[in-house]
Structures are given as C-alpha cells and as structure tokens.
Design a protein around this motif. Structure first.
Motif, PDB file in Angstrom:
ATOM      1  N   VAL A 223       0.320  -6.869 -12.434  1.00  0.00           N
ATOM      2  CA  VAL A 223      -0.633  -5.766 -12.557  1.00  0.00           C
ATOM      3  C   VAL A 223      -2.031  -6.371 -12.553  1.00  0.00           C
ATOM      4  O   VAL A 223      -2.343  -7.231 -13.370  1.00  0.00           O
ATOM      5  N   SER A 224      -2.868  -5.931 -11.648  1.00  0.00           N
ATOM      6  CA  SER A 224      -4.225  -6.471 -11.579  1.00  0.00           C
ATOM      7  C   SER A 224      -5.221  -5.462 -12.116  1.00  0.00           C
ATOM      8  O   SER A 224      -5.042  -4.257 -11.991  1.00  0.00           O
ATOM      9  N   GLY A 225      -6.278  -5.986 -12.724  1.00  0.00           N
ATOM     10  CA  GLY A 225      -7.398  -5.163 -13.136  1.00  0.00           C
ATOM     11  C   GLY A 225      -7.159  -4.288 -14.349  1.00  0.00           C
ATOM     12  O   GLY A 225      -7.808  -3.261 -14.506  1.00  0.00           O
ATOM     13  N   ASN A 226      -6.244  -4.654 -15.242  1.00  0.00           N
ATOM     14  CA  ASN A 226      -6.108  -3.866 -16.468  1.00  0.00           C
ATOM     15  C   ASN A 226      -7.103  -4.370 -17.505  1.00  0.00           C
ATOM     16  O   ASN A 226      -7.938  -5.222 -17.229  1.00  0.00           O
ATOM     17  N   VAL A 227      -7.030  -3.882 -18.734  1.00  0.00           N
ATOM     18  CA  VAL A 227      -8.009  -4.197 -19.767  1.00  0.00           C
ATOM     19  C   VAL A 227      -8.044  -5.692 -20.061  1.00  0.00           C
ATOM     20  O   VAL A 227      -9.106  -6.284 -20.228  1.00  0.00           O
ATOM     21  N   SER A 228      -6.889  -6.345 -20.095  1.00  0.00           N
ATOM     22  CA  SER A 228      -6.841  -7.770 -20.418  1.00  0.00           C
ATOM     23  C   SER A 228      -6.912  -8.650 -19.169  1.00  0.00           C
ATOM     24  O   SER A 228      -6.625  -9.827 -19.239  1.00  0.00           O
TER      25      SER A 228
ATOM     26  N   ASN B  51      -5.880  -9.715 -15.076  1.00  0.00           N
ATOM     27  CA  ASN B  51      -4.658  -9.759 -14.284  1.00  0.00           C
ATOM     28  C   ASN B  51      -3.517 -10.292 -15.143  1.00  0.00           C
ATOM     29  O   ASN B  51      -3.686 -11.262 -15.871  1.00  0.00           O
ATOM     30  N   ALA B  52      -2.359  -9.654 -15.051  1.00  0.00           N
ATOM     31  CA  ALA B  52      -1.251 -10.063 -15.916  1.00  0.00           C
ATOM     32  C   ALA B  52       0.082  -9.767 -15.244  1.00  0.00           C
ATOM     33  O   ALA B  52       0.190  -8.902 -14.381  1.00  0.00           O
ATOM     34  N   VAL B  53       1.096 -10.515 -15.674  1.00  0.00           N
ATOM     35  CA  VAL B  53       2.468 -10.250 -15.268  1.00  0.00           C
ATOM     36  C   VAL B  53       3.160  -9.680 -16.497  1.00  0.00           C
ATOM     37  O   VAL B  53       3.150 -10.279 -17.569  1.00  0.00           O
ATOM     38  N   ARG B  54       3.749  -8.507 -16.334  1.00  0.00           N
ATOM     39  CA  ARG B  54       4.442  -7.882 -17.459  1.00  0.00           C
ATOM     40  C   ARG B  54       5.889  -7.640 -17.096  1.00  0.00           C
ATOM     41  O   ARG B  54       6.245  -7.479 -15.935  1.00  0.00           O
ATOM     42  N   LEU B  55       6.743  -7.631 -18.111  1.00  0.00           N
ATOM     43  CA  LEU B  55       8.152  -7.340 -17.936  1.00  0.00           C
ATOM     44  C   LEU B  55       8.391  -5.881 -18.276  1.00  0.00           C
ATOM     45  O   LEU B  55       8.018  -5.427 -19.351  1.00  0.00           O
ATOM     46  N   SER B  56       9.007  -5.144 -17.360  1.00  0.00           N
ATOM     47  CA  SER B  56       9.232  -3.715 -17.547  1.00  0.00           C
ATOM     48  C   SER B  56      10.709  -3.403 -17.389  1.00  0.00           C
ATOM     49  O   SER B  56      11.437  -4.084 -16.668  1.00  0.00           O
ATOM     50  N   GLU B  57      11.132  -2.352 -18.044  1.00  0.00           N
ATOM     51  CA  GLU B  57      12.501  -1.855 -17.878  1.00  0.00           C
ATOM     52  C   GLU B  57      12.611  -1.191 -16.508  1.00  0.00           C
ATOM     53  O   GLU B  57      11.680  -0.527 -16.058  1.00  0.00           O
ATOM     54  N   PRO B  58      13.751  -1.355 -15.821  1.00  0.00           N
ATOM     55  CA  PRO B  58      13.885  -0.749 -14.489  1.00  0.00           C
ATOM     56  C   PRO B  58      13.786   0.766 -14.490  1.00  0.00           C
ATOM     57  O   PRO B  58      13.277   1.354 -13.538  1.00  0.00           O
ATOM     58  N   TYR B  59      14.240   1.420 -15.552  1.00  0.00           N
ATOM     59  CA  TYR B  59      14.187   2.881 -15.575  1.00  0.00           C
ATOM     60  C   TYR B  59      12.780   3.399 -15.850  1.00  0.00           C
ATOM     61  O   TYR B  59      12.519   4.596 -15.710  1.00  0.00           O
ATOM     62  N   ASP B  60      11.845   2.525 -16.224  1.00  0.00           N
ATOM     63  CA  ASP B  60      10.456   2.929 -16.432  1.00  0.00           C
ATOM     64  C   ASP B  60       9.617   2.823 -15.166  1.00  0.00           C
ATOM     65  O   ASP B  60       8.430   3.125 -15.185  1.00  0.00           O
ATOM     66  N   LEU B  61      10.212   2.382 -14.062  1.00  0.00           N
ATOM     67  CA  LEU B  61       9.443   2.144 -12.844  1.00  0.00           C
ATOM     68  C   LEU B  61       9.704   3.217 -11.801  1.00  0.00           C
ATOM     69  O   LEU B  61      10.835   3.654 -11.624  1.00  0.00           O
ATOM     70  N   ASP B  62       8.649   3.608 -11.111  1.00  0.00           N
ATOM     71  CA  ASP B  62       8.732   4.492  -9.949  1.00  0.00           C
ATOM     72  C   ASP B  62       8.366   3.676  -8.721  1.00  0.00           C
ATOM     73  O   ASP B  62       7.324   3.008  -8.707  1.00  0.00           O
ATOM     74  N   LEU B  63       9.196   3.737  -7.693  1.00  0.00           N
ATOM     75  CA  LEU B  63       8.934   3.016  -6.458  1.00  0.00           C
ATOM     76  C   LEU B  63       7.911   3.795  -5.634  1.00  0.00           C
ATOM     77  O   LEU B  63       8.108   4.962  -5.318  1.00  0.00           O
ATOM     78  N   LEU B  64       6.797   3.145  -5.297  1.00  0.00           N
ATOM     79  CA  LEU B  64       5.754   3.796  -4.508  1.00  0.00           C
ATOM     80  C   LEU B  64       5.813   3.396  -3.043  1.00  0.00           C
ATOM     81  O   LEU B  64       5.632   4.233  -2.157  1.00  0.00           O
ATOM     82  N   ALA B  65       6.066   2.107  -2.771  1.00  0.00           N
ATOM     83  CA  ALA B  65       6.092   1.638  -1.375  1.00  0.00           C
ATOM     84  C   ALA B  65       6.949   0.388  -1.276  1.00  0.00           C
ATOM     85  O   ALA B  65       6.986  -0.419  -2.190  1.00  0.00           O
ATOM     86  N   ARG B  66       7.638   0.263  -0.163  1.00  0.00           N
ATOM     87  CA  ARG B  66       8.449  -0.924   0.111  1.00  0.00           C
ATOM     88  C   ARG B  66       7.614  -1.932   0.879  1.00  0.00           C
ATOM     89  O   ARG B  66       6.806  -1.577   1.737  1.00  0.00           O
ATOM     90  N   HIS B  67       7.841  -3.196   0.565  1.00  0.00           N
ATOM     91  CA  HIS B  67       7.175  -4.270   1.299  1.00  0.00           C
ATOM     92  C   HIS B  67       7.911  -4.473   2.616  1.00  0.00           C
ATOM     93  O   HIS B  67       9.120  -4.622   2.645  1.00  0.00           O
ATOM     94  N   ALA B  68       7.189  -4.443   3.708  1.00  0.00           N
ATOM     95  CA  ALA B  68       7.793  -4.654   5.020  1.00  0.00           C
ATOM     96  C   ALA B  68       6.892  -5.565   5.841  1.00  0.00           C
ATOM     97  O   ALA B  68       5.675  -5.359   5.891  1.00  0.00           O
ATOM     98  N   ARG B  69       7.513  -6.549   6.469  1.00  0.00           N
ATOM     99  CA  ARG B  69       6.747  -7.432   7.342  1.00  0.00           C
ATOM    100  C   ARG B  69       6.482  -6.712   8.659  1.00  0.00           C
ATOM    101  O   ARG B  69       7.309  -5.935   9.116  1.00  0.00           O
ATOM    102  N   PRO B  70       5.352  -7.000   9.296  1.00  0.00           N
ATOM    103  CA  PRO B  70       5.111  -6.408  10.611  1.00  0.00           C
ATOM    104  C   PRO B  70       6.103  -6.949  11.633  1.00  0.00           C
ATOM    105  O   PRO B  70       6.543  -8.091  11.539  1.00  0.00           O
ATOM    106  N   THR B  71       6.450  -6.124  12.595  1.00  0.00           N
ATOM    107  CA  THR B  71       7.415  -6.514  13.610  1.00  0.00           C
ATOM    108  C   THR B  71       6.821  -7.589  14.517  1.00  0.00           C
ATOM    109  O   THR B  71       5.716  -7.434  15.029  1.00  0.00           O
TER     110      THR B  71
END
Length: 128
Positions: free
Chosen positions: A36-41, A43-63
């Motif tokens: 997560v970038s740009g939060n109060v503290s 840039n940070a890496v946080r551990l989250s429960e899978p059921y707390d996450l919503d998928l917004l976009a999939r990472h895809a390499r260009p063809t």
C-alpha cells in the motif's frame, strides 16, 4: 479467491488500494501481503485476510509480437480444420447440418487446444 502477484486489490477495513506482493501461511490461515503506497505511515506492506480483499484489476502482461503471430497461426489452422471437416463430411454424403457440425468440431478442437496451452503457460494464480 485466486490472486496473482501484481493484482490490484482493495482492503475493506479501511478502503486502502494496494498491489498483491505475496501470500503467507500462518497457523491461523493464509494471509495476503499487500503493498500500500501513500498511507499515513508512508509506503508499507501489510498482511490482510483474503476475505477482507476486493479484487479490482488483474495484472496482465502486454501481448508480445511472437504470441500475436502464434494466435494468428492458430486461427488460420482452425479455419483450415473447419474447412477440411466440412469437405470430408460432404465427400461422405452428409447433409448441410452434419457438414456444419463437423466444421465446428474441427475449429473448436484446435482453438480449445490453444486455450489450454495458453492457460498452462500463463501467470500463476494462488488460491487464498
């Protein structure tokens, strides 16, 4: 839920948007490492429960050019398989419906093989 490294997710607890960087296993269950970038503290890496996450976009390499040429070649091969299926059914004295179904089967066989190969060589997804 299947997640891959580089997918964009939103944490429901504070609506922070981040990028998946990994998956960890703990005694209590799996956790997803989210950058997560740009939060109060900062840039940070946080551990989250899978059921707390919503998928917004999939990472895809260009063809790549090579993959595009391969896809075009498979398309031409599938059209040839459909034509050969129709021609073979016509030579055996089949009606138009059986000729159509024979061509459709040939085309589907080639395209399904290509889809499975691209799925096997595509990016890995982790079940969390």
């Amino acid at each position: 839920m299947y997640l891959g490294i580089g997918d964009v997710v939103r944490d429901r607890s504070d609506m922070a948007v981040g990028i998946v960087v990994g998956v960890t296993s703990r005694a209590t269950g799996n956790r997803v490492a989210v950058y997560v970038s740009g939060n109060v503290s900062g840039n940070a890496v946080r551990l989250s429960e899978p059921y707390d996450l919503d998928l917004l976009a999939r990472h895809a390499r260009p063809t790549s050019t090579r993959r595009g040429v391969l896809a075009l070649g498979v398309l031409v091969l599938s059209v040839l398989a459909a034509f050969y299926g129709c021609l073979s059914a016509h030579a055996l004295g089949a009606g138009w419906l059986l000729m159509f179904l024979s061509g459709l089967g040939g085309c589907t066989a080639v395209l399904t093989a290509y889809q499975w190969c691209s799925r096997l060589t595509g990016p890995r997804r982790f079940r969390v």
